[in-house]
Scaffold this motif. Structure first.
Motif, short mmCIF file in Angstrom:
data_model
loop_
_atom_site.label_atom_id
_atom_site.label_comp_id
_atom_site.label_asym_id
_atom_site.label_seq_id
_atom_site.Cartn_x
_atom_site.Cartn_y
_atom_site.Cartn_z
N HIS A 158 0.82 -1.21 0.00
CA HIS A 158 0.00 0.00 0.00
C HIS A 158 0.85 1.25 0.00
CE1 HIS A 158 0.38 -1.66 4.07
NE2 HIS A 158 0.27 -0.45 4.56
N ASN A 174 0.28 4.80 1.20
CA ASN A 174 -0.56 5.76 1.93
C ASN A 174 -0.11 7.15 1.48
OD1 ASN A 174 -1.44 3.50 3.26
ND2 ASN A 174 -0.20 3.85 5.07
N GLU A 183 3.71 6.40 8.17
CA GLU A 183 3.19 5.35 9.06
C GLU A 183 4.29 4.84 9.97
OE1 GLU A 183 1.09 1.87 7.21
OE2 GLU A 183 2.69 0.82 8.27
N HIS A 201 4.71 0.22 0.61
CA HIS A 201 5.27 -0.80 1.50
C HIS A 201 4.27 -1.93 1.68
CE1 HIS A 201 2.94 1.55 4.40
NE2 HIS A 201 2.85 0.44 5.08
FE LIG Z 1 1.16 0.02 6.31
#
Ligand SMILES: [Fe+2]
Length: 400
Positions: A307, A309, A314, A345
């Motif tokens: 994903h 983001n 994160e 990641h």
């Molecule tokens: Fe993640």
């Protein structure tokens, strides 16, 4: 969190005369958020809560940060930051080491066995996660008992001190907001009660107990606050001890919440991180990944898909179990991974295949997702595993 609570002795009517047995007036203090327009509590003091006799500079722990540039995912080994005998002379307030930060939130780590000074953070709420060990947290509202797995939420400007207890030092992961920290609004009714779909509720929050009584004069309190030049500290000396509250009531107070009381939300296929959310502040959210049964679709893939983001950095703090998606990366208990925006990641090579057919994940991790880029504190470089950024390719090559 707006749940009314009352402790000690208070008068039947607010803002009216309230006297001790000798006829002396108590001094009423309103602690309120958002300028009389949000949650508040009324505290009754034996002394005047404004009565300082000195103000001096407190040189706070280093809060300098540098950008994550060139951009890299990071693996930081927090357990490497403190040597075995450091804890005896380290307290939670002055000994915390800054790992990551931006204008909304700062993340620090500390291993402590020493009692902290009296302290309050005037920038925002502090959410302290207890990785291991235990502590008594004395506050003007009353005393909290914190142990492994507890989040301790201390509202802005709450005077308090940390007293580690037990045979092992307290390991604390400190999330300092520049705002208030709250339950996600989607968990709450329009009047503030937790709804049925929320993964925790009022019964899981534990407010302060007995109100501590402090004696003495010329009592120091460290205050972290902000100027146009950045974050600074001031050392106030109070004429009398600030632990002089005889009673209070209201909806603003510190509390603990144990991660074991978070009921995981699961599904047939992989559930996205918002189902793991516990708290939110301005510019960030806090989620926790707890041991749970996982996806029961016959063709499910229990570990996350890769994903991006695109709006978040994160930060995962691995504090229990064995985090399936990170196997083979070097990450273990006490590690944090930083997966910044701009970099996709997901599981390390082999992670997807290993997870197929798994029905239960024994993992415990606290995640902070920020909506502005995080910068790195000095301590991040003191405990970084530089190989992590390239672990996806390196493992692929080894397995091939
Ligand atoms: Fe993640």
């Amino acid at each position: 969190m707006a749940f009314y609570r009352q402790a000690g002795t208070i008068p039947p009517k607010r803002h009216t005369q309230f006297r001790d047995a000798d006829g002396a007036l108590y001094y009423e203090e309103l602690m309120g958020e958002e300028g009389f327009s949000s949650d508040s509590s009324l505290l009754y003091h034996r002394g005047i809560p404004s009565a300082i006799v000195d103000s001096a500079v407190w040189a706070i722990p280093d809060v300098a940060t540098v950008p994550n540039h060139p951009l890299k995912p990071r693996h930081l080994k927090l357990h490497d930051l403190f040597a075995g005998d450091d804890a005896a002379s380290t307290d939670v307030v002055t000994g915390r080491k800054l790992i990551l930060g931006n204008n909304d939130v700062r993340i620090s780590y500390v291993v402590s066995a020493a009692e902290s000074p009296l302290y309050r953070n005037a920038l925002g709420d502090e959410l302290v996660y207890v990785e291991s060990g235990a502590a008594t947290v004395e506050t003007v509202f009353g005393t909290l008992e914190a142990s492994q797995g507890d989040y301790v939420l201390i509202p802005t400007s709450t005077t308090h001190r940390w007293i580690p207890r037990g045979d092992e030092p307290l390991r604390a992961y400190v999330i300092e907001a520049n705002s208030h920290v709250e339950a996600p609004k989607r968990y709450l009714s329009r009047f503030g009660q937790f709804l049925e779909h929320a993964p925790y509720c009022e019964r899981d929050l534990h407010g302060p107990g007995e109100i501590p009584v402090g004696e003495g004069t010329d009592v120091e309190v460290l205050v972290k606050h902000r100027t146009s030049q950045g974050i600074v500290g001031t050392r106030f000396v109070y004429a009398t001890h600030p632990f002089d509250v005889v009673g209070w009531d209201g909806c603003l107070y510190p509390f603990t919440f144990n991660v074991k009381d978070f009921e995981p939300i699961t599904g047939r296929v992989h559930q996205p991180p918002p189902v793991h959310q516990a708290f939110e502040g301005h510019g960030f959210v806090v989620c926790n990944f707890v041991p749970r049964k996982v996806d029961y679709h016959p063709l499910s893939v229990p570990v996350p898909y890769y994903h991006s983001n695109v709006d978040s950095d994160e930060v995962m703090f691995y504090c229990g179990g064995d985090y399936e998606a990170r196997k083979g990366s070097g990450i273990g208990i006490g590690s944090i991974s930083v997966h910044p925006g701009g970099h996709a990641h997901g599981p390390q090579p082999g992670g997807v295949e290993r997870s197929l057919g798994v029905e239960y994940l024994d993992e415990l991790a606290v995640m902070v997702d920020t909506f502005a880029p995080l910068e790195l504190g000095k301590a991040a470089f003191d405990c970084e595993d530089p190989a992590y950024a390239y672990s996806w390719v390196a493992k692929q090559a080894v397995e091939a």
